[in-house]
Write an enzyme that holds these catalytic residues in place. Structure first.
Site, PDB file in Angstrom:
ATOM      1  N   ASP A   7       3.530  36.284 -25.893  1.00  0.00           N
ATOM      2  CA  ASP A   7       3.422  37.323 -25.027  1.00  0.00           C
ATOM      3  C   ASP A   7       2.135  37.359 -24.247  1.00  0.00           C
ATOM      4  O   ASP A   7       1.107  37.744 -25.348  1.00  0.00           O
ATOM      5  CB  ASP A   7       3.839  38.569 -25.193  1.00  0.00           C
ATOM      6  CG  ASP A   7       3.789  39.620 -24.204  1.00  0.00           C
ATOM      7  OD1 ASP A   7       3.639  39.298 -22.956  1.00  0.00           O
ATOM      8  OD2 ASP A   7       4.288  40.946 -24.030  1.00  0.00           O
ATOM      9  N   ASN A  62       0.904  39.080 -21.650  1.00  0.00           N
ATOM     10  CA  ASN A  62       0.629  40.203 -20.702  1.00  0.00           C
ATOM     11  C   ASN A  62      -0.509  39.911 -19.544  1.00  0.00           C
ATOM     12  O   ASN A  62      -1.497  40.319 -19.438  1.00  0.00           O
ATOM     13  CB  ASN A  62      -0.054  41.372 -21.560  1.00  0.00           C
ATOM     14  CG  ASN A  62       0.866  41.939 -22.562  1.00  0.00           C
ATOM     15  OD1 ASN A  62       0.894  41.773 -23.772  1.00  0.00           O
ATOM     16  ND2 ASN A  62       1.755  42.785 -21.967  1.00  0.00           N
ATOM     17  N   SER A  68       6.835  42.425 -32.582  1.00  0.00           N
ATOM     18  CA  SER A  68       5.521  42.355 -31.598  1.00  0.00           C
ATOM     19  C   SER A  68       4.439  42.263 -32.496  1.00  0.00           C
ATOM     20  O   SER A  68       3.763  43.372 -32.943  1.00  0.00           O
ATOM     21  CB  SER A  68       5.506  42.863 -30.413  1.00  0.00           C
ATOM     22  OG  SER A  68       4.309  42.613 -29.520  1.00  0.00           O
ATOM     23  N   ASP A  92       8.210  40.243 -17.901  1.00  0.00           N
ATOM     24  CA  ASP A  92       8.040  41.700 -18.484  1.00  0.00           C
ATOM     25  C   ASP A  92       7.589  42.475 -17.216  1.00  0.00           C
ATOM     26  O   ASP A  92       8.229  43.096 -16.497  1.00  0.00           O
ATOM     27  CB  ASP A  92       7.364  41.848 -19.661  1.00  0.00           C
ATOM     28  CG  ASP A  92       6.977  43.205 -20.200  1.00  0.00           C
ATOM     29  OD1 ASP A  92       7.296  44.155 -19.543  1.00  0.00           O
ATOM     30  OD2 ASP A  92       6.407  43.334 -21.103  1.00  0.00           O
ATOM     31  N   GLU A 110       6.125  34.979 -22.412  1.00  0.00           N
ATOM     32  CA  GLU A 110       6.408  36.237 -21.535  1.00  0.00           C
ATOM     33  C   GLU A 110       5.276  36.427 -20.745  1.00  0.00           C
ATOM     34  O   GLU A 110       4.196  36.508 -21.258  1.00  0.00           O
ATOM     35  CB  GLU A 110       6.552  37.291 -22.830  1.00  0.00           C
ATOM     36  CG  GLU A 110       6.829  38.855 -21.987  1.00  0.00           C
ATOM     37  CD  GLU A 110       7.102  39.594 -23.189  1.00  0.00           C
ATOM     38  OE1 GLU A 110       7.361  39.325 -24.404  1.00  0.00           O
ATOM     39  OE2 GLU A 110       7.073  40.933 -22.765  1.00  0.00           O
ATOM     40  N   GLY A 144       9.563  46.933 -25.898  1.00  0.00           N
ATOM     41  CA  GLY A 144       9.097  48.079 -26.496  1.00  0.00           C
ATOM     42  C   GLY A 144       7.601  48.495 -25.907  1.00  0.00           C
ATOM     43  O   GLY A 144       7.134  47.559 -25.330  1.00  0.00           O
ATOM     44  N   LYS A 151      12.925  46.913 -20.026  1.00  0.00           N
ATOM     45  CA  LYS A 151      12.400  48.238 -20.591  1.00  0.00           C
ATOM     46  C   LYS A 151      12.491  49.046 -19.288  1.00  0.00           C
ATOM     47  O   LYS A 151      12.390  49.026 -18.235  1.00  0.00           O
ATOM     48  CB  LYS A 151      10.798  47.857 -20.502  1.00  0.00           C
ATOM     49  CG  LYS A 151      10.196  47.066 -21.583  1.00  0.00           C
ATOM     50  CD  LYS A 151       8.519  47.123 -21.385  1.00  0.00           C
ATOM     51  CE  LYS A 151       8.033  45.964 -22.489  1.00  0.00           C
ATOM     52  NZ  LYS A 151       6.629  45.747 -22.187  1.00  0.00           N
ATOM     53  N   LYS A 201       7.294  37.999 -32.285  1.00  0.00           N
ATOM     54  CA  LYS A 201       6.483  37.458 -30.785  1.00  0.00           C
ATOM     55  C   LYS A 201       4.802  37.678 -31.343  1.00  0.00           C
ATOM     56  O   LYS A 201       4.579  38.636 -31.896  1.00  0.00           O
ATOM     57  CB  LYS A 201       7.044  38.485 -30.038  1.00  0.00           C
ATOM     58  CG  LYS A 201       6.162  38.879 -28.748  1.00  0.00           C
ATOM     59  CD  LYS A 201       6.792  39.762 -27.724  1.00  0.00           C
ATOM     60  CE  LYS A 201       5.939  40.809 -27.253  1.00  0.00           C
ATOM     61  NZ  LYS A 201       6.679  41.658 -26.156  1.00  0.00           N
ATOM     62  N   LEU A 202       4.144  36.774 -30.921  1.00  0.00           N
ATOM     63  CA  LEU A 202       2.834  36.834 -31.073  1.00  0.00           C
ATOM     64  C   LEU A 202       2.195  37.095 -29.757  1.00  0.00           C
ATOM     65  O   LEU A 202       2.430  36.439 -28.541  1.00  0.00           O
ATOM     66  CB  LEU A 202       2.271  35.470 -31.676  1.00  0.00           C
ATOM     67  CG  LEU A 202       2.904  34.901 -32.633  1.00  0.00           C
ATOM     68  CD1 LEU A 202       2.215  33.377 -33.147  1.00  0.00           C
ATOM     69  CD2 LEU A 202       2.399  35.729 -34.037  1.00  0.00           C
ATOM     70  N   LYS A 203       1.323  37.989 -29.644  1.00  0.00           N
ATOM     71  CA  LYS A 203       0.528  38.274 -28.509  1.00  0.00           C
ATOM     72  C   LYS A 203      -0.583  37.225 -28.384  1.00  0.00           C
ATOM     73  O   LYS A 203      -1.286  36.723 -29.355  1.00  0.00           O
ATOM     74  CB  LYS A 203      -0.237  39.715 -28.623  1.00  0.00           C
ATOM     75  CG  LYS A 203       0.855  40.850 -28.462  1.00  0.00           C
ATOM     76  CD  LYS A 203       1.416  40.821 -27.215  1.00  0.00           C
ATOM     77  CE  LYS A 203       1.958  42.393 -26.852  1.00  0.00           C
ATOM     78  NZ  LYS A 203       2.644  42.275 -25.568  1.00  0.00           N
TER      79      LYS A 203
END
Ligand code: SMG
Ligand code: MG
Length: 368
Positions: free
Chosen positions: A189, A191, A135, A239, A214, A291, A263, A161-163
């Site tokens: 992702d 968030n 990530s 997530d 995500e 993670g 998770k 994975k790119l934030k």
């Protein structure tokens, strides 16, 4: 199994580099560890709650408080202890899943060590190594991001994975695709940083052939995710929204996601994570292990979980040196893009005594 007591230990580990997401920057990991001491064996659990409640409502001081005041006394009163008895004893407490998961893992680890059985075998793992993704946080510039991704690919990571967040989405994804090609397994992702009003903008990601997006929207916005999913070609993965096996099945049924990030801390433990796996696998829902910047203790358990057959996508299960110069356990290392599943009893790893002492910031002992 008779509980002697529970140790709550706080450990501070500096990250090798700051990790920026849409909700903030992490520079250090302030970890709450739970050690279960029983007449037969000792076990370790790692609580994934961060120091501040930014990823979710839980945070480390809050987890320590609910453990000390409610969860540990309830488990201590359970008498003859096994992981299922511990789970039942904790059930009266609403929420606090990360705290429960940490105590359950400590009990499970002790119980499995006493039986000489590995967590991987107990959960039903079918592989002895798991493919590793990484990530990659939000960077100050695209060239810096490209350098970071190049470094991870050189090390052998099999998926990136790119934030992302508003203002850092189409451009970095386009740049990574352009530099590393269409075959690189790539996902993003958010968030929970977007709203449904961004659907048209997020559809701009469809041209990049991503594995998934995500958690684009708020944790409690399942209907919004279902609507967004109808408007995107990129598969939606959840997530933060997934807090139990049931919520995963429901989210899939209503079209809020096609893929689930698992998770154990977020769903209340490894046993619930296995139930989620068992419920989603017959539905053909791809799973992967998320993670939470775990130390080697939590990582060992995650790698065991990721070795279950329904985990068909690479996880955010990276090597120790992606996070810490000095891990609490012998380091997890990347071999040919994979991490080996620990085979020893319980989680299969132990903290390094001197490192643990050096990094410990506080210890509390709660007799049973
Ligand atoms: O452990 O490699 C890791 C971190 C993976 O991106 C990661 N985790 O939303 O999936 C996520 C985030 C949550 C933690 S951010 C501090
Ligand atoms: Mg996530």
């Amino acid at each position: 199994m008779k509980l002697t007591g529970i140790e709550l230990r706080r450990v501070a580990l500096p990250l090798v580099s700051p990790f920026r997401t849409s909700f903030g920057v992490e520079r250090d990991r302030d970890v709450l560890l739970v050690r279960a001491v029983t007449g037969d064996a000792e076990g370790w659990g790692e609580c994934v709650a961060a120091a501040e409640p930014r990823y979710s409502s839980e945070y480390a001081d809050g987890a320590a408080d609910v453990l000390r005041r409610f969860l540990v006394p309830a488990v201590a009163a359970a008498g003859d202890l096994d992981p299922d008895a511990a789970r039942q004893a904790m059930a009266f407490v609403k929420g606090h899943r990360m705290a429960k998961a940490a105590l359950e893992l400590a009990v499970l680890d002790a119980w499995l060590r006493a039986a000489g059985r590995s967590l991987a075998a107990h959960l039903g793992a079918t592989r002895d190594r798991v493919p590793a993704g990484v990530s990659v946080g939000i960077h100050d510039s695209v060239p810096e991001l490209l350098d970071a991704v190049a470094g991870y690919l050189d090390q052998g990571y099999l998926r990136i994975k790119l934030k992302i967040e508003p203002g850092w989405d189409l451009e970095p994804v386009a740049a990574v695709r352009e530099r590393f090609g269409a075959d690189l397994p790539l996902q993003v992702d958010a968030n929970a940083a977007y709203t449904l009003a961004d659907a048209g903008h997020l559809a701009g990601l469809d041209q990049f052939g991503l594995l998934l997006i995500e958690q684009p929207l708020a944790e409690d916005d399942l209907a919004g995710h279902a609507e967004l999913a109808r408007r995107l070609a990129t598969p939606v993965c959840l997530d933060e929204s997934i807090t139990s096996a049931r919520s995963a099945v429901d989210a899939v049924a209503m079209g809020a996601c096609r893929i689930v990030n698992v998770k154990a801390g977020r769903v209340g433990g490894y046993l619930e994570a296995r139930r989620l796996h068992d419920a989603c696998r017959p539905l053909g829902v791809p799973l992967w292990c998320g993670g939470m910047l775990e130390t080697g203790l939590g990582r060992a358990a995650n790698v065991a979980l990721a070795a279950l057959p329904g985990f068909t996508l690479p996880g955010d299960t990276s090597a120790s040196d992606r996070y810490y110069r000095q891990d609490l356990t012998a380091p997890f290392v990347l071999e040919d893009g994979h991490l080996a599943v620990p085979r020893g009893p319980g989680i299969g790893v132990e903290p390094l005594g001197d490192v643990l002492e050096e990094l410990t910031t506080s210890v509390a002992w709660i007799p049973a």
